[in-house]
Design an enzyme around this catalytic site. Structure first.
Site, short mmCIF file in Angstrom:
data_model
loop_
_atom_site.label_atom_id
_atom_site.label_comp_id
_atom_site.label_asym_id
_atom_site.label_seq_id
_atom_site.Cartn_x
_atom_site.Cartn_y
_atom_site.Cartn_z
N ASP A 89 1.09 -0.99 -0.09
CA ASP A 89 0.09 0.04 0.04
C ASP A 89 0.84 1.19 0.03
O ASP A 89 1.91 0.99 -0.02
CB ASP A 89 -1.05 -0.07 1.29
CG ASP A 89 -0.22 0.13 2.54
OD1 ASP A 89 0.94 0.25 2.41
OD2 ASP A 89 -1.03 0.38 3.32
N CYS A 311 -7.55 -27.54 6.14
CA CYS A 311 -6.56 -26.66 6.62
C CYS A 311 -5.71 -27.21 7.59
O CYS A 311 -6.14 -28.45 8.03
CB CYS A 311 -6.86 -25.20 6.97
SG CYS A 311 -7.38 -25.37 9.00
#
Lengths: 372, 372
Positions: A89, A311
């Protein structure tokens, strides 16, 4: 760079080619603020969690360890041992949310570090310089992120300045990409749309920034105080004005439901700290809706967090064990829950893509919008 | 159960057969106090770190989540997903170091939980009951661990009581092992030698406890305030009195140097929180001696923590990255350093065994005693 493969409702199945690999869209970026996922999850772990893109924060890396240190060590990808695409960002969001005593003007922003109070100046040019040093795959334009609700006139002026800043970002990044000692000379740039909840300002700003031929476009300044309905309205309003041949990134969003709604409205990329932040508080996502693992009813529950999840956490550990670890303040509890939640988000994106591929996204959307 | 394979100086290469697998000796047990290694390291991670035995704390597991909860979930091995041998301490050490307002008498100890102040009573019988519920491979006898320096007369009386407690422990564990619904009916029992730094009391106590035919013998009450030399002296004093056909466990020790010195004096098993505790403060072990990774000179160091180490951290991450993570307070920093330090300890034991196998332990000892 962007290839649209299929479309259903406004959802887009696509691929985005970057210098560091192809990103299948829609996709979710996994947030590694300081160059590490919160909860003790490494870049190598991310490989097992279906992560496609790591997101690092320019502001944080600039303050510590310093972007020049990262450059000397070969850039953010080498530094964090992540060989896939990285988006950084611009630092703008943190400057406006974390930093203290800021002073904003045409040239840029002066602010004090949230770590040691040291005075720092950040402008479109310095943001590009830092991101070039970090050598991410995709740099984000330096913008002002306004909290909602905002005043119309302030927003209008801010949007105009953010548009002028974007021109400076592009000019600076082009320069940096042409330098001999730049690590990633093909660094991409995404522009950021602002305008708070004012539809006319949003459209006007989008029209302006799309004139620059950037690699992608983001919608910023959402999920910062407005309602979900307002957010969806803005996305719907903007969609026709966003280039269809570029990826569209909705910044800082959100819940699984938010993500599904955004995808249905034409968004390709998202990021959010929610999967890791919620995990730390025991709020875990499952395919039957969210659960709070700290609830007493899980004390002796030998089932995995989600029996439909494969997972690494659900493969080996019980709800009772995960709950015990969180209750005991053991780091392992955070690691196991963050792993689960990130895997859930990345799997959600995978399922969305599969449903688009198979032409049944709308069915998927209707099935899950009230569960998630 | 114990097989002595080779001996050099007083160091013993051996094997210890347990109901949950063979432990190669000398060996180091990895401490998972609350059923998890500090630093976000799971039982599955331990498999990649050459760990042979996990050590869990009876006191902690009794308080949270409760040993009956663990029993209902299949015992500590199933609860933590560790399929190898587990040793549980008796809770004695924590009762005397962590708990508040304790009141010790012949029957047992009353104390207040360090978590919520709740009144708890622990005796040889309750300790065995808890450890039987946890269903560890090896249960430790319930003893009084005296801090050094200690008074002679107090120590003498305490040792006598600890010896009486041991008889009660054995009786109770035999009973529990014969019950239908006991998870591990072959649970082993180690006695613990006490006596502070008083050689005559140490010898007298060892003579007493070796009369009971236990599965192993521990030296307790060391590394609790005395000098390293005093500790080595006590081990040397005790060695001739410890059964040679049983494993010998030095509790809570120590630095790599301590371990090497203890092995050279006939010790087979050790445990310590040092590798994980030091890791969290940046103190990392290498084959050229310890380093402090927080030192500024590592800021831009792209080398691994130890170029001679093939642990998962050193394979993929630089000193600069690890340092950055610790400085930023990122959990990943703790995880990566704990992984490195545990791997170092477990590899040290592996190297010690290899040197014994090859008949050059003394050379190994002389080479490393001043480096480690």
């Amino acid at each position: 760079m962007y290839t649209l493969k299929k479309k259903e409702m406004n959802a887009r199945l696509g691929e985005f080619k970057t210098p560091h690999g192809v990103i299948k869209l829609p996709g979710f970026m996994n947030v590694a603020t300081c160059g590490a996922i919160k909860g003790g999850v490494s870049a190598l772990d991310l490989k097992n969690l279906k992560c496609q893109v790591e997101l690092c924060n320019t502001y944080h890396m600039h303050l510590r360890p310093g972007d020049e240190v990262v450059k000397n060590l070969g850039g953010i990808r080498k530094f964090t041992s992540w060989d896939g695409p990285v988006l950084t960002d611009s630092g703008g969001f943190q400057v406006f949310s974390l930093a203290k005593l800021r002073n904003i003007h045409e040239e840029g922003v002066e602010f004090s570090s949230h770590i040691d109070g040291r005075k720092i100046f950040m402008s479109p040019e310095t943001s590009m310089q830092i991101q070039s040093n970090l050598a991410s795959t995709i740099a984000m334009a330096f913008d002002e992120c306004i909290s909602n609700p905002a005043e119309y006139s302030y927003t209008k002026n801010s949007c105009d300045r953010t548009a002028r800043w974007l021109v400076r970002c592009k000019k600076k990044l082009d320069e940096l990409n042409s330098l001999e000692n730049t690590i990633n000379k093909k660094q991409m740039l995404f522009g950021i749309n602002q305008g708070s909840t004012f539809k006319d300002l949003r459209i006007e700003h989008m029209k302006k920034i799309r004139e620059l031929d950037l690699n992608g476009y983001a919608i910023g300044g959402l999920a910062v105080g407005e309602t979900a309905k307002e957010m969806y309205d803005i996305i719907e309003t903007l969609e026709p004005y966003m280039p269809s041949d570029k990826p569209r990134y909705l910044m800082g969003v959100g819940t699984p439901r938010n993500i599904l709604e955004a995808v249905a409205r034409g968004v390709d990329l998202m990021d959010c700290v929610m999967p890791s932040r919620n995990a730390r508080h025991g709020k875990l996502f499952t395919w039957e809706g969210p659960i709070n693992i700290l609830n007493a009813k899980y004390e002796q529950d030998s089932l995995p967090i989600d029996s439909n999840c494969d997972c690494p956490t659900c493969q080996y550990h019980s709800r009772a064990y995960v709950r015990h670890l969180l209750k005991s303040g053991e780091m392992l509890g955070m690691r196991l829950t963050v792993i689960h939640n990130l895997y859930f988000y990345n799997t959600l994106m995978e399922k969305i893509r599969a449903s688009l591929e198979e032409g049944n996204f709308e069915r998927f959307y209707n099935k899950y919008k009230n569960i998630l």
